[in-house]
Design a protein around this motif. Structure first.
Motif, PDB file in Angstrom:
ATOM      1  N   ARG A 259      44.665  47.587  75.469  1.00  0.00           N
ATOM      2  CA  ARG A 259      45.467  46.360  75.504  1.00  0.00           C
ATOM      3  C   ARG A 259      44.542  45.186  75.242  1.00  0.00           C
ATOM      4  O   ARG A 259      43.468  45.103  75.834  1.00  0.00           O
ATOM      5  CB  ARG A 259      46.161  46.172  76.863  1.00  0.00           C
ATOM      6  CG  ARG A 259      47.461  46.901  76.965  1.00  0.00           C
ATOM      7  CD  ARG A 259      48.403  46.444  78.061  1.00  0.00           C
ATOM      8  NE  ARG A 259      47.854  45.712  79.159  1.00  0.00           N
ATOM      9  CZ  ARG A 259      48.267  45.867  80.427  1.00  0.00           C
ATOM     10  NH1 ARG A 259      49.182  46.766  80.731  1.00  0.00           N
ATOM     11  NH2 ARG A 259      47.759  45.122  81.384  1.00  0.00           N
ATOM     12  N   ASN A 260      44.974  44.300  74.366  1.00  0.00           N
ATOM     13  CA  ASN A 260      44.188  43.115  74.042  1.00  0.00           C
ATOM     14  C   ASN A 260      45.015  41.853  74.267  1.00  0.00           C
ATOM     15  O   ASN A 260      46.248  41.910  74.307  1.00  0.00           O
ATOM     16  CB  ASN A 260      43.716  43.163  72.579  1.00  0.00           C
ATOM     17  CG  ASN A 260      42.825  44.367  72.304  1.00  0.00           C
ATOM     18  OD1 ASN A 260      41.838  44.582  72.998  1.00  0.00           O
ATOM     19  ND2 ASN A 260      43.187  45.159  71.306  1.00  0.00           N
ATOM     20  N   LEU A 261      44.313  40.748  74.419  1.00  0.00           N
ATOM     21  CA  LEU A 261      44.960  39.455  74.568  1.00  0.00           C
ATOM     22  C   LEU A 261      44.980  38.734  73.224  1.00  0.00           C
ATOM     23  O   LEU A 261      44.017  38.826  72.451  1.00  0.00           O
ATOM     24  CB  LEU A 261      44.211  38.589  75.585  1.00  0.00           C
ATOM     25  CG  LEU A 261      44.099  39.140  77.010  1.00  0.00           C
ATOM     26  CD1 LEU A 261      43.091  38.316  77.817  1.00  0.00           C
ATOM     27  CD2 LEU A 261      45.446  39.156  77.699  1.00  0.00           C
ATOM     28  N   SER A 262      46.047  38.019  72.954  1.00  0.00           N
ATOM     29  CA  SER A 262      46.036  37.154  71.779  1.00  0.00           C
ATOM     30  C   SER A 262      45.040  36.026  72.018  1.00  0.00           C
ATOM     31  O   SER A 262      44.674  35.724  73.161  1.00  0.00           O
ATOM     32  CB  SER A 262      47.435  36.571  71.535  1.00  0.00           C
ATOM     33  OG  SER A 262      47.774  35.655  72.573  1.00  0.00           O
ATOM     34  N   ALA A 263      44.600  35.393  70.944  1.00  0.00           N
ATOM     35  CA  ALA A 263      43.655  34.279  71.084  1.00  0.00           C
ATOM     36  C   ALA A 263      44.260  33.171  71.943  1.00  0.00           C
ATOM     37  O   ALA A 263      43.562  32.563  72.776  1.00  0.00           O
ATOM     38  CB  ALA A 263      43.277  33.749  69.704  1.00  0.00           C
ATOM     39  N   THR A 264      45.563  32.934  71.786  1.00  0.00           N
ATOM     40  CA  THR A 264      46.230  31.879  72.563  1.00  0.00           C
ATOM     41  C   THR A 264      46.260  32.223  74.041  1.00  0.00           C
ATOM     42  O   THR A 264      45.973  31.378  74.901  1.00  0.00           O
ATOM     43  CB  THR A 264      47.660  31.665  72.039  1.00  0.00           C
ATOM     44  OG1 THR A 264      47.603  31.306  70.653  1.00  0.00           O
ATOM     45  CG2 THR A 264      48.366  30.572  72.827  1.00  0.00           C
ATOM     46  N   GLU A 265      46.611  33.474  74.362  1.00  0.00           N
ATOM     47  CA  GLU A 265      46.688  33.876  75.760  1.00  0.00           C
ATOM     48  C   GLU A 265      45.296  33.928  76.392  1.00  0.00           C
ATOM     49  O   GLU A 265      45.121  33.556  77.563  1.00  0.00           O
ATOM     50  CB  GLU A 265      47.364  35.250  75.871  1.00  0.00           C
ATOM     51  CG  GLU A 265      47.525  35.792  77.280  1.00  0.00           C
ATOM     52  CD  GLU A 265      48.450  34.955  78.167  1.00  0.00           C
ATOM     53  OE1 GLU A 265      48.584  35.299  79.362  1.00  0.00           O
ATOM     54  OE2 GLU A 265      49.043  33.973  77.677  1.00  0.00           O
ATOM     55  N   ALA A 266      44.294  34.381  75.642  1.00  0.00           N
ATOM     56  CA  ALA A 266      42.921  34.401  76.171  1.00  0.00           C
ATOM     57  C   ALA A 266      42.459  32.992  76.514  1.00  0.00           C
ATOM     58  O   ALA A 266      41.818  32.770  77.551  1.00  0.00           O
ATOM     59  CB  ALA A 266      41.982  35.039  75.154  1.00  0.00           C
ATOM     60  N   LEU A 267      42.787  32.022  75.645  1.00  0.00           N
ATOM     61  CA  LEU A 267      42.405  30.631  75.900  1.00  0.00           C
ATOM     62  C   LEU A 267      43.146  30.082  77.116  1.00  0.00           C
ATOM     63  O   LEU A 267      42.558  29.379  77.945  1.00  0.00           O
ATOM     64  CB  LEU A 267      42.700  29.782  74.665  1.00  0.00           C
ATOM     65  CG  LEU A 267      42.293  28.309  74.741  1.00  0.00           C
ATOM     66  CD1 LEU A 267      40.785  28.168  74.948  1.00  0.00           C
ATOM     67  CD2 LEU A 267      42.728  27.579  73.470  1.00  0.00           C
ATOM     68  N   ARG A 268      44.425  30.424  77.258  1.00  0.00           N
ATOM     69  CA  ARG A 268      45.191  29.951  78.419  1.00  0.00           C
ATOM     70  C   ARG A 268      44.592  30.491  79.715  1.00  0.00           C
ATOM     71  O   ARG A 268      44.407  29.755  80.695  1.00  0.00           O
ATOM     72  CB  ARG A 268      46.656  30.380  78.302  1.00  0.00           C
ATOM     73  CG  ARG A 268      47.552  29.824  79.418  1.00  0.00           C
ATOM     74  CD  ARG A 268      48.905  30.487  79.431  1.00  0.00           C
ATOM     75  NE  ARG A 268      48.844  31.855  79.903  1.00  0.00           N
ATOM     76  CZ  ARG A 268      48.769  32.202  81.201  1.00  0.00           C
ATOM     77  NH1 ARG A 268      48.735  31.263  82.146  1.00  0.00           N
ATOM     78  NH2 ARG A 268      48.734  33.474  81.551  1.00  0.00           N
ATOM     79  N   LEU A 269      44.289  31.786  79.723  1.00  0.00           N
ATOM     80  CA  LEU A 269      43.736  32.406  80.932  1.00  0.00           C
ATOM     81  C   LEU A 269      42.347  31.865  81.260  1.00  0.00           C
ATOM     82  O   LEU A 269      41.968  31.800  82.436  1.00  0.00           O
ATOM     83  CB  LEU A 269      43.679  33.923  80.768  1.00  0.00           C
ATOM     84  CG  LEU A 269      45.016  34.654  80.893  1.00  0.00           C
ATOM     85  CD1 LEU A 269      44.876  36.107  80.448  1.00  0.00           C
ATOM     86  CD2 LEU A 269      45.533  34.578  82.319  1.00  0.00           C
ATOM     87  N   ALA A 270      41.585  31.489  80.237  1.00  0.00           N
ATOM     88  CA  ALA A 270      40.248  30.924  80.488  1.00  0.00           C
ATOM     89  C   ALA A 270      40.339  29.694  81.371  1.00  0.00           C
ATOM     90  O   ALA A 270      39.437  29.420  82.176  1.00  0.00           O
ATOM     91  CB  ALA A 270      39.557  30.587  79.169  1.00  0.00           C
TER      92      ALA A 270
END
Length: 486
Positions: A220-231
């Protein structure tokens, strides 16, 4: 009732108020409890790792499910069903200790097996390749992933300038900027030993191997948008996910597999492909060398104290046990020195005395003294006498027969006429439409921050891997620039 004491065990009368000359002070130097607390507080941090600074760890077991004793005499593989305790530390690579778990970055996958013949450390990543193939360039590469010496900011210009001048990085760059560059926590990603290692059988015969750890939770991977939000919303996302899963009894597992190559196969394959089997920027195609099952890795216990057991965990790929060996991989050879040396600096000369680093089997050596020499060998002799006439290796110890060497000592350029593009292009062509689009958009967003000369140089590499790869990145950059110009 538990009461507060000093570190020397002396009961503390008052842990709320300092000793002062009168109600308003000043403080008295004789308040040793105050002094000890402040002194220790000032020294609570050890140097963070230069790479893999932020990580998470857990204990578990490795269970043999398939017989590979034909390849290795290592006791850890002695019988199907045999279990060995392990400790696994996951990490991001380039970020500082306070960085976000979801940053686009390779993930460390450092695994320690506490075997009856000592600790075996398999120190890898969640990628089968790396950016460079010679350890002499490792400090240069890592500096580009850190901070600009003047601005103290991360710099896309530094990163892409390095990568564009090191086309051997193209394969790993493709992995990094794909969806795999932002895995959804640590449980949903694969692990790899990455380097070529070797296994030694009872007769001293060797096969070359690559280690694979395939997640049973599914990728399972995160989209770039979701990874940035979670950061921003939860920078400790992967740590939280791993700890909570184990704490609730949802133990993550990986199937452990190997690719095997005999030396005769290596010669034939290198002659046929032109690729170096020991080059860390290349993979062994599974059509030529299929994965073979070995066992199952399960994580089932969280550490009781993060600093003692995760921060102070000290791995080194030089830690192998009888039945295993190294390879001529230049990056591996550099790491055999660098990792142990880093722990000597970071934790100290006796870091192996710490519980998480201590072998679970009996051990004896003549190393003595230095900081934190906890037992220091007791009354045992602190030297080994000179002895002659000893028999040749009887299979005890590493028992590595070595490999044949050839050529004069010197510095050899290995980047001349090498194929940097086929495997990166093959990987690009394997991706589906959405994954391809995500890849070129992720690269475009980062590469657009570099100057035009660097952009042109890097796009030329993408074009050689696959024209649609290069054209896609160029189009993504143009689109971003047009938006900025509006």
């Amino acid at each position: 009732m538990t009461y507060i004491t000093t570190a020397s065990g002396i009961p503390v009368a008052d842990n709320q108020n300092s000793i002062t000359a009168g109600p308003r002070g000043p403080l008295l130097l004789q308040d040793f409890h105050l002094i000890e607390k402040l002194q220790h507080f000032n020294r609570e941090r050890i140097p963070e790792r230069v790479v893999h600074a932020k990580g998470s760890g857990a204990y578990g077991t490795f269970t043999v499910t398939h017989d590979i004793t034909r390849f290795s005499k290592a006791k850890i593989f002695a019988s199907v069903g045999k279990q060995t305790p392990v400790f696994l530390r996951f990490s991001t690579v380039g970020g500082e200790k306070g960085s976000a778990d979801t940053e686009r970055d390779p993930r460390g996958f450092a695994l320690r097996f506490y075997t009856e013949d000592g600790n075996w450390d398999l120190v890898g990543n969640n990628t089968p390749t790396f950016f460079i193939k010679d350890g002499i360039k490792f400090p240069d590469f890592i500096h580009t992933q850190k901070r600009d010496p003047q601005s103290n900011l991360k710099s896309a210009q530094m990163m892409w300038d390095f990568w564009s001048r090191a086309p051997e990085s193209l394969h790993q760059v493709t992995i990094l900027f794909s969806d795999r560059g932002t895995p959804d926590g640590y449980r949903h990603m694969d692990g790899f030993g990455s380097h070529t290692y070797s296994l030694i059988d009872t007769k001293g015969g060797r096969v070359w191997v690559k280690w694979h750890f395939k997640t049973k939770q599914g990728i399972r991977n995160l989209s770039a948008t979701e990874a940035l939000r979670l950061a921003g919303a939860d920078p400790d996302y992967a740590q939280r996910d791993l700890f909570n899963a184990i704490d609730s009894g949802d133990f993550p597992c990986w199937s452990v597999e190997i690719q095997v190559m005999t030396d005769a196969q290596r010669v034939e394959w290198e002659n046929r492909t032109g690729w170096d089997a020991f080059d860390l920027t290349k993979v062994w195609p599974q059509g030529d060398f299929p994965r073979q099952p070995v066992g199952v890795l399960e994580l089932n216990r969280n550490p009781a104290n993060y600093h003692a057991e995760v921060e102070q965990a000290a791995f080194s790929p030089s830690n192998i046990v009888p039945g295993m060996g190294y390879s001529p991989d230049k990056m591996l050879q550099a790491r055999l020195f660098a990792y142990h040396d880093a722990q000597l600096y970071r934790i100290g000369a006796n870091h192996q005395h710490l519980s998480v680093n201590q072998p679970r089997c009996p051990f004896h050596h003549q190393q003595r003294d230095g900081a934190m020499a906890i037992e220091n060998g007791g009354a045992a002799q602190n030297y080994d006498p000179v002895q002659s006439g000893l028999p040749a290796s009887d299979g005890f110890g590493h028992g590595d027969a070595g490999w044949e060497l050839g050529g004069a000592a010197g510095r050899y350029e290995t980047r001349v006429d090498d194929d940097y593009y086929t495997q990166a292009g093959n990987l690009y062509r394997l991706l589906g439409g959405d994954a391809k689009r995500n890849l070129v958009e992720n690269i475009g967003g980062s590469l657009s921050q570099a100057d035009p000369a660097v952009q042109d140089r890097q796009i030329a590499h993408f074009m050689k891997a696959d024209p649609s790869y290069g054209n896609g990145v160029a189009a993504a950059i143009r689109e971003l620039q047009e938006k900025r110009d509006r």
